[in-house]
Design a protein around this motif. Structure first.
Motif, PDB file in Angstrom:
ATOM      1  N   CYS A  66      55.356  15.983  -4.606  1.00  0.00           N
ATOM      2  CA  CYS A  66      54.254  15.043  -5.213  1.00  0.00           C
ATOM      3  C   CYS A  66      53.015  15.019  -4.779  1.00  0.00           C
ATOM      4  O   CYS A  66      51.627  15.179  -5.518  1.00  0.00           O
ATOM      5  N   GLU A 126      53.379  12.572 -11.956  1.00  0.00           N
ATOM      6  CA  GLU A 126      53.338  13.342 -13.023  1.00  0.00           C
ATOM      7  C   GLU A 126      52.065  12.703 -14.120  1.00  0.00           C
ATOM      8  O   GLU A 126      51.309  13.429 -14.572  1.00  0.00           O
ATOM      9  N   GLU A 177      54.408  19.210 -13.818  1.00  0.00           N
ATOM     10  CA  GLU A 177      55.655  18.950 -14.384  1.00  0.00           C
ATOM     11  C   GLU A 177      56.785  20.134 -13.658  1.00  0.00           C
ATOM     12  O   GLU A 177      57.839  19.571 -13.183  1.00  0.00           O
ATOM     13  N   THR A 234      57.542  19.460 -10.047  1.00  0.00           N
ATOM     14  CA  THR A 234      58.336  18.412  -9.701  1.00  0.00           C
ATOM     15  C   THR A 234      59.694  18.456 -10.385  1.00  0.00           C
ATOM     16  O   THR A 234      60.667  17.811  -9.985  1.00  0.00           O
TER      17      THR A 234
END
Length: 196
Positions: free
Chosen positions: A131, A78, A5, A8
């Motif tokens: 990602c 995620e 997390e 991103t």
């Protein structure tokens, strides 16, 4: 907050207030469902309606279609990466297999979303790079643990394994049984075989 997390969150600005976070989550959930059903033809108005929010609320969080697609893609990555942490205490071979079984299923459901994002950006865009790194951070330790346990060949590297599994996921026709069989064959080829 997990490493995934954190890596991103620089890409997607999430709301701070509780009511705004709820609306943001409702829009993402509605978008996930609507895109799964209608694909690229899904309108933002339809997503707002499904979420039970006004179109102005949707646009406050996502100023355009691309912003919504990017946030949804990051949210999905995620979520998948968080599911990998559930496998940390499992048998090393089974954990690695389960990760790639889930990854194949994840790819099957997210192909249309990634395809639409490619209308706005190329595969080297920051979004895809961050990602991809998050996926490697989630799955790489599972491979290392299996190698340390002596159940997977030591010469296997995670990026090669991901590329192999993604190629299997793109099997023409998309027959789930055929994809599952090919994944089983490929993963069985990873097993450590003592020389002798």
């Amino acid at each position: 907050m997990s490493t995934i997390e954190t890596s991103t969150e620089t890409l997607i600005a999430r709301p701070k207030r509780a009511d705004a976070r709820r609306n943001y989550a409702k829009v993402l959930a509605a978008a996930r469902e609507a895109f799964a059903e209608g694909g690229e033809s899904t309108s933002l108005e339809e997503i707002a309606r499904r979420a039970g929010v006004g179109i102005g609320t949707l646009y406050r969080h996502f100023p355009n279609r691309q912003a919504l697609l990017e946030a949804l893609y990051v949210d999905e990555v995620e979520g998948f990466c968080r599911s990998a942490s559930e496998l940390e205490g499992a048998d090393p071979w089974e954990a690695l297999n389960t990760f790639f079984e889930r990854f194949i299923a994840y790819l099957a459901t997210k192909r249309a979303l990634a395809h639409e994002l490619l209308n706005y950006m190329d595969m080297d865009a920051d979004l895809f790079q961050v990602c991809r790194a998050a996926l490697y951070t989630a799955g790489g330790p599972l491979l290392e643990r299996a190698q340390a346990a002596g159940v997977v060949r030591a010469d296997v590297e995670f990026p090669d394994l991901m590329q192999m599994v993604m190629a299997i996921a793109k099997t023409p026709g998309g027959d789930p049984a055929k994809i599952e069989r090919m994944l089983r064959i490929a993963l069985d080829g990873l097993r450590y075989q003592p020389e002798g």
